[in-house]
Design a protein around this motif. Sequence first.
Motif, PDB file in Angstrom:
ATOM      1  N   ARG A   1       0.843  -1.213   0.000  1.00  0.00           N
ATOM      2  CA  ARG A   1       0.000   0.000   0.000  1.00  0.00           C
ATOM      3  C   ARG A   1       0.874   1.257   0.000  1.00  0.00           C
ATOM      4  O   ARG A   1       0.581   2.239  -0.675  1.00  0.00           O
ATOM      5  N   VAL A   2       1.950   1.216   0.769  1.00  0.00           N
ATOM      6  CA  VAL A   2       2.855   2.370   0.823  1.00  0.00           C
ATOM      7  C   VAL A   2       3.501   2.595  -0.549  1.00  0.00           C
ATOM      8  O   VAL A   2       3.599   3.726  -1.032  1.00  0.00           O
ATOM      9  N   GLU A   3       3.891   1.477  -1.156  1.00  0.00           N
ATOM     10  CA  GLU A   3       4.510   1.565  -2.493  1.00  0.00           C
ATOM     11  C   GLU A   3       3.581   2.288  -3.472  1.00  0.00           C
ATOM     12  O   GLU A   3       3.985   3.175  -4.206  1.00  0.00           O
ATOM     13  N   ARG A   4       2.303   1.895  -3.458  1.00  0.00           N
ATOM     14  CA  ARG A   4       1.318   2.513  -4.365  1.00  0.00           C
ATOM     15  C   ARG A   4       1.125   3.983  -4.006  1.00  0.00           C
ATOM     16  O   ARG A   4       1.044   4.854  -4.882  1.00  0.00           O
ATOM     17  N   ALA A   5       1.062   4.265  -2.700  1.00  0.00           N
ATOM     18  CA  ALA A   5       0.849   5.655  -2.268  1.00  0.00           C
ATOM     19  C   ALA A   5       2.009   6.534  -2.729  1.00  0.00           C
ATOM     20  O   ALA A   5       1.814   7.668  -3.167  1.00  0.00           O
ATOM     21  N   ARG A   6       3.215   5.985  -2.669  1.00  0.00           N
ATOM     22  CA  ARG A   6       4.404   6.748  -3.118  1.00  0.00           C
ATOM     23  C   ARG A   6       4.299   7.099  -4.593  1.00  0.00           C
ATOM     24  O   ARG A   6       4.791   8.134  -5.030  1.00  0.00           O
ATOM     25  N   LYS A   7       3.652   6.207  -5.352  1.00  0.00           N
ATOM     26  CA  LYS A   7       3.498   6.482  -6.786  1.00  0.00           C
ATOM     27  C   LYS A   7       2.287   7.374  -7.059  1.00  0.00           C
ATOM     28  O   LYS A   7       1.935   7.623  -8.215  1.00  0.00           O
ATOM     29  N   GLY A   8       1.603   7.774  -6.001  1.00  0.00           N
ATOM     30  CA  GLY A   8       0.421   8.645  -6.164  1.00  0.00           C
ATOM     31  C   GLY A   8      -0.822   7.856  -6.540  1.00  0.00           C
ATOM     32  O   GLY A   8      -1.835   8.429  -6.940  1.00  0.00           O
ATOM     33  N   GLU A   9      -0.750   6.512  -6.405  1.00  0.00           N
ATOM     34  CA  GLU A   9      -1.944   5.708  -6.728  1.00  0.00           C
ATOM     35  C   GLU A   9      -2.801   5.572  -5.475  1.00  0.00           C
ATOM     36  O   GLU A   9      -2.281   5.466  -4.362  1.00  0.00           O
ATOM     37  N   HIS A  10      -4.110   5.581  -5.669  1.00  0.00           N
ATOM     38  CA  HIS A  10      -4.971   5.453  -4.490  1.00  0.00           C
ATOM     39  C   HIS A  10      -6.245   4.690  -4.817  1.00  0.00           C
ATOM     40  O   HIS A  10      -6.585   4.497  -5.994  1.00  0.00           O
TER      41      HIS A  10
ATOM     42  N   GLY B   1      -1.527  10.996   4.106  1.00  0.00           N
ATOM     43  CA  GLY B   1      -1.374   9.768   3.314  1.00  0.00           C
ATOM     44  C   GLY B   1      -1.867   8.494   3.970  1.00  0.00           C
ATOM     45  O   GLY B   1      -1.746   7.416   3.383  1.00  0.00           O
ATOM     46  N   THR B   2      -2.411   8.585   5.191  1.00  0.00           N
ATOM     47  CA  THR B   2      -2.880   7.373   5.869  1.00  0.00           C
ATOM     48  C   THR B   2      -4.106   6.788   5.184  1.00  0.00           C
ATOM     49  O   THR B   2      -4.985   7.529   4.751  1.00  0.00           O
TER      50      THR B   2
ATOM     51  N   LEU C   1      -7.031   2.899  11.036  1.00  0.00           N
ATOM     52  CA  LEU C   1      -6.472   4.064  10.358  1.00  0.00           C
ATOM     53  C   LEU C   1      -4.967   3.841  10.444  1.00  0.00           C
ATOM     54  O   LEU C   1      -4.370   3.940  11.529  1.00  0.00           O
ATOM     55  N   ASP C   2      -4.357   3.511   9.299  1.00  0.00           N
ATOM     56  CA  ASP C   2      -3.005   2.940   9.324  1.00  0.00           C
ATOM     57  C   ASP C   2      -1.921   4.030   9.415  1.00  0.00           C
ATOM     58  O   ASP C   2      -1.153   4.261   8.474  1.00  0.00           O
ATOM     59  N   SER C   3      -1.846   4.656  10.584  1.00  0.00           N
ATOM     60  CA  SER C   3      -0.958   5.816  10.778  1.00  0.00           C
ATOM     61  C   SER C   3       0.546   5.550  10.541  1.00  0.00           C
ATOM     62  O   SER C   3       1.255   6.474  10.109  1.00  0.00           O
ATOM     63  N   PRO C   4       1.069   4.328  10.785  1.00  0.00           N
ATOM     64  CA  PRO C   4       2.515   4.147  10.533  1.00  0.00           C
ATOM     65  C   PRO C   4       2.918   4.453   9.096  1.00  0.00           C
ATOM     66  O   PRO C   4       4.099   4.687   8.805  1.00  0.00           O
ATOM     67  N   MET C   5       1.948   4.481   8.172  1.00  0.00           N
ATOM     68  CA  MET C   5       2.265   4.831   6.777  1.00  0.00           C
ATOM     69  C   MET C   5       2.893   6.220   6.669  1.00  0.00           C
ATOM     70  O   MET C   5       3.666   6.492   5.749  1.00  0.00           O
ATOM     71  N   ILE C   6       2.537   7.101   7.615  1.00  0.00           N
ATOM     72  CA  ILE C   6       2.990   8.504   7.503  1.00  0.00           C
ATOM     73  C   ILE C   6       4.513   8.597   7.545  1.00  0.00           C
ATOM     74  O   ILE C   6       5.135   9.229   6.685  1.00  0.00           O
TER      75      ILE C   6
ATOM     76  N   LEU D   1       6.556   6.211   6.983  1.00  0.00           N
ATOM     77  CA  LEU D   1       7.136   5.467   5.848  1.00  0.00           C
ATOM     78  C   LEU D   1       7.102   6.326   4.576  1.00  0.00           C
ATOM     79  O   LEU D   1       8.010   6.270   3.760  1.00  0.00           O
ATOM     80  N   ILE D   2       6.063   7.143   4.422  1.00  0.00           N
ATOM     81  CA  ILE D   2       5.964   7.980   3.211  1.00  0.00           C
ATOM     82  C   ILE D   2       6.819   9.247   3.334  1.00  0.00           C
ATOM     83  O   ILE D   2       7.535   9.624   2.410  1.00  0.00           O
TER      84      ILE D   2
END
Length: 551
Positions: free
Chosen positions: A22-31, A350-351, A397-402, A404-405
Amino acid sequence: MSGYTRELKELIKKVEATRGKRVERARKGEHFPALTMDERKKWLKQYHPDYKSDGRRAVLAGPNKGDVFPEEVAVLLESESLLDAEGLAISKPDYETDVLVIGGGGAGTSAALYAAAEGARVILSTKLRHGDSNTVMAEGGIQCADHEGDSPYFHYLDVMGGGHFTNQPDLVAAMTNDAPLIVSWLEEMGLMFDKLPAGRMKVRHGGGTSRKRMHSAGDMTGAEIMRVLRDEAQNRTEKIKVMEFSPAVELLTDKSGAIAGAILYNLETKEYYVVAAKSVIIATGGFGRLHIQGFPTTNHYGATADGIVMAYRAGVRMQDLDSTQYHPTGVVFPEQNVGLLITEKVRGLGTQLVNVEGEEFCFPLEPRDIESSCIIRECLEIGKGVNTPTGRIGVWLDSPMIDLIHGEGTIRKELPAKYIQFKRYNIDISKEPMLIYPTLHYQNGGLSINDKSETSVKGLYAAGEVSGGVHGRNRLMGNSLLDILVFGRRAGQNAAEYSKKTASYPAPTLNHVKAFHKELDKAGVKAPVKAPVLLPDYAPDHVKKRQWSQE
Ligand code: MEZ
């Protein structure tokens, strides 16, 4: 050691298992794809609490006679005065002032400052301490179109779209056009906005915004706004007299029905005070403590709809007061924090929201009513919610993503209050997700006003959450902190102007209350409750049995 139970820790492993991808996709701006307009309508109708017919009914009396409201609101609109309006003789006033401001949050305090700047003598009465209000509870930011690529025009369109085009256009234009002036006023007073190293304001997205225009002060933006406003008011004691623990319990009108002041009640000494005023501004905030449909709330302790009750009796019509905002992300674990706000800034950073299987199920920045509907659907219809040990349900609410991004330490820097709030219960939100469910956050409607903040009663103004029309039937994040200041300013300036034109104090009466009581009687309203209620009643029955009778 984590504050989560063994069972919840096991479930968190499923969130961790999908996080990397999910983080990988978020980094690419995919949602996750946003809902189409048709899906939005369908989801709202099926899952949003406002669209349920249970627990709602038509009111029998007053300016909104025949209109349907939640039961908790209807009861208050049909309430009777705390005062014996027939027997009470309004004699010599205890205080006289040009402008009486009722409410000591952001709207009331900014109104007082602007009225004083126009030369008016102001009394500001507040139910609890000066500043105890929903203003300090607002965390993530204030919207203002002041960056390149944005303009009040785009801001206007977003507000109208977020409100499903039910908003009052003149109010939206006022709010979005005044935003830059308000943000610069706050900065002049010393507000510590988040800035980039070169000194520019940091801006982010909120749900339903087409541009990044959320200005913040960490995750304590409302508290920071209140800090500077209160300091400023305290520097003007020659013009602004603040009366704490003194809620208004009734407005006063003259024989023509125009405003003449209000009656205040001192919560400590239990005395009543008559305040004669040439103009009055109602800024009493919202109704979260009515717990509509049994929802917990993000609201402060005094949010009990007092201004609505008083103004309705004086003849002011309510607009969209049947519409309630449920913030998508309220705490459901730990139990001590249930209902508390988790700022939308968390999703702005980004969460993602994920279900019990660790799967994403909605676009995280839908407008609030849509986002809440998606969460309710996932839990109650799809059956992929997470059960808490106390029988509640929620999603992650997957806050650790913040971190990581955006890099290690971002959470502690951008969300210090949330970090501490959870750390108290041994939950590190930079490492573990949060469990959330929608919580009652905002009163979308209220007193009908125009763009001068005038109500239909001469000399009576309203600003902030107590008023309706600005946000239509759904407010976007960060427009409440803006609304309170834009309309606080307009109310303060216009009320001061009105007072200048009023040569003497109108003779105060409770005629409108007597007339309203007669109307209730005629409409057959049985045993109306007494209101404003002032404070929520949380005592359980076994405690009530042991309390002194108030009769
Ligand atoms: O405008 C709000 O309600 C707000 C700023 C809340 C938040 O999510 O932080």
